[in-house]
Design an enzyme around this catalytic site. Structure first.
Site, PDB file in Angstrom:
ATOM      1  N   ALA A   1       0.812  -1.207   0.000  1.00 33.37           N
ATOM      2  CA  ALA A   1       0.000   0.000   0.000  1.00 33.37           C
ATOM      3  C   ALA A   1       0.849   1.262   0.000  1.00 33.37           C
ATOM      4  O   ALA A   1       0.470   2.272  -0.572  1.00 33.37           O
ATOM      5  CB  ALA A   1      -0.946   0.001   1.217  1.00 33.37           C
ATOM      6  N   CYS A   2       2.037   1.221   0.671  1.00 38.98           N
ATOM      7  CA  CYS A   2       2.836   2.439   0.703  1.00 38.98           C
ATOM      8  C   CYS A   2       3.339   2.833  -0.666  1.00 38.98           C
ATOM      9  O   CYS A   2       3.723   3.951  -0.864  1.00 38.98           O
ATOM     10  CB  CYS A   2       4.016   2.337   1.614  1.00 38.98           C
ATOM     11  SG  CYS A   2       4.250   1.007   2.630  1.00 38.98           S
ATOM     12  N   GLY A   3       3.354   1.886  -1.604  1.00 39.81           N
ATOM     13  CA  GLY A   3       3.810   2.205  -2.944  1.00 39.81           C
ATOM     14  C   GLY A   3       2.686   2.576  -3.877  1.00 39.81           C
ATOM     15  O   GLY A   3       2.908   2.849  -5.057  1.00 39.81           O
TER      16      GLY A   3
END
Length: 282
Positions: free
Chosen positions: A110-112
């Site tokens: 998700a952070c990407g």
């Protein structure tokens, strides 16, 4: 298994002086999840309720949708330096094989992703969309749930080092409480319990977490069909965006008789002299 705590020597320094003594710590060990013999992921967790954790994780990642999708769950051979089984490798056998290697897990990637991509991903993947319905919960009952969760954190009492998650009825009765060094694991464990008890979709339940409400925890609630999520601390901006997109009721800063309701206030009832008079709505 009962190895949820361990003893380590420590040097305690205080105004009264220094003393060496053992301290009780929360155990953190890796758990490798395999699906049909194929390695899926490794998570650092506190041992215990591993079967629930696996069920909750697989549901959150849309690999399964019911307990009937799992044929068996068993620990694989894995030994420590003393030849004892570590119980750190768990193999799940599915009724219908799933393509594992090609998956990109939203919880780890998700952070990407940009916010819009992440929101779209959860909305299109959930099997149990929230429709605006669900329980009507008294705000005073919701405000009391963190204390009820805390009263059941037995390992935290011994170590001070664990997160907790709990599933409650709309009336405030505790159904399942789990602790873990990882807040996402604690949530997976209670969702896995609900799945194994045929309580998913959990449209009538409330999820309470001991820390902050991250995007990942909102995602797990949405994937399990849980309509209300309350957190002791703050949510992130993307967590609020996902809650709004999914019509999930999200409350943060549940402390004492106050809270901030960021989304889905229609599921909370308030008295004119109760919590509602001091709560902020978003």
């Amino acid at each position: 298994m009962s190895r949820v705590t361990a003893r380590r020597r420590t040097l305690r320094i205080s105004p009264a002086g220094q003393i060496r003594r053992p301290d009780t710590l929360a155990v953190e060990e890796p758990l490798e999840l395999r699906v049909d013999g194929q390695s899926l992921t490794v998570t650092m967790r506190t041992p215990g309720s591993d079967i629930d954790l696996a069920h909750g994780f697989l549901l959150s990642e849309n690999i399964i949708g019911s307990r009937e999708d799992i044929v068996s769950a068993r620990y694989c051979a894995g030994t420590d330096e003393n030849g004892q089984n570590t119980y750190n490798v768990l193999d799940i056998r599915l009724r219908t094989p799933a393509p594992i290697l090609s998956r990109n897990f939203l919880t780890t990637s998700a952070c990407g992703l940009c916010g819009k991509t992440a929101l779209d991903e959860v909305r299109t993947r959930t099997r149990f969309p929230l429709t605006g319905d669900g329980p009507l919960v008294d705000a005073e009952v919701l405000a009391a749930l963190p204390d009820r969760l805390r009263s059941r954190q037995t390992v935290f009492d011994a170590t001070g080092g664990l997160h907790a998650a709990g599933l409650f009825t709309a009336e405030g009765a505790a159904l399942a409480v789990r602790e873990d060094v990882g807040r996402h694991n604690a949530v997976d464990k209670v969702i896995g319990w609900a799945l194994r008890e045929n309580r998913v979709p959990a449209h009538d339940l409330v999820l309470i977490v001991s820390g902050r409400a991250s995007f990942e925890l909102v995602q797990k609630a949405v994937m399990a069909g849980i309509p209300i999520l309350g957190a002791v601390s703050a949510p992130s901006s993307l967590a609020v965006d996902l809650a709004a997109e999914s019509d999930l009721t999200l409350a943060g800063f549940l402390r004492g008789d106050t809270m901030n309701v960021y989304t889905g206030a229609h599921r909370l009832s308030t008295a004119t002299n109760g919590v509602g008079g001091r709560r902020q709505h978003g």
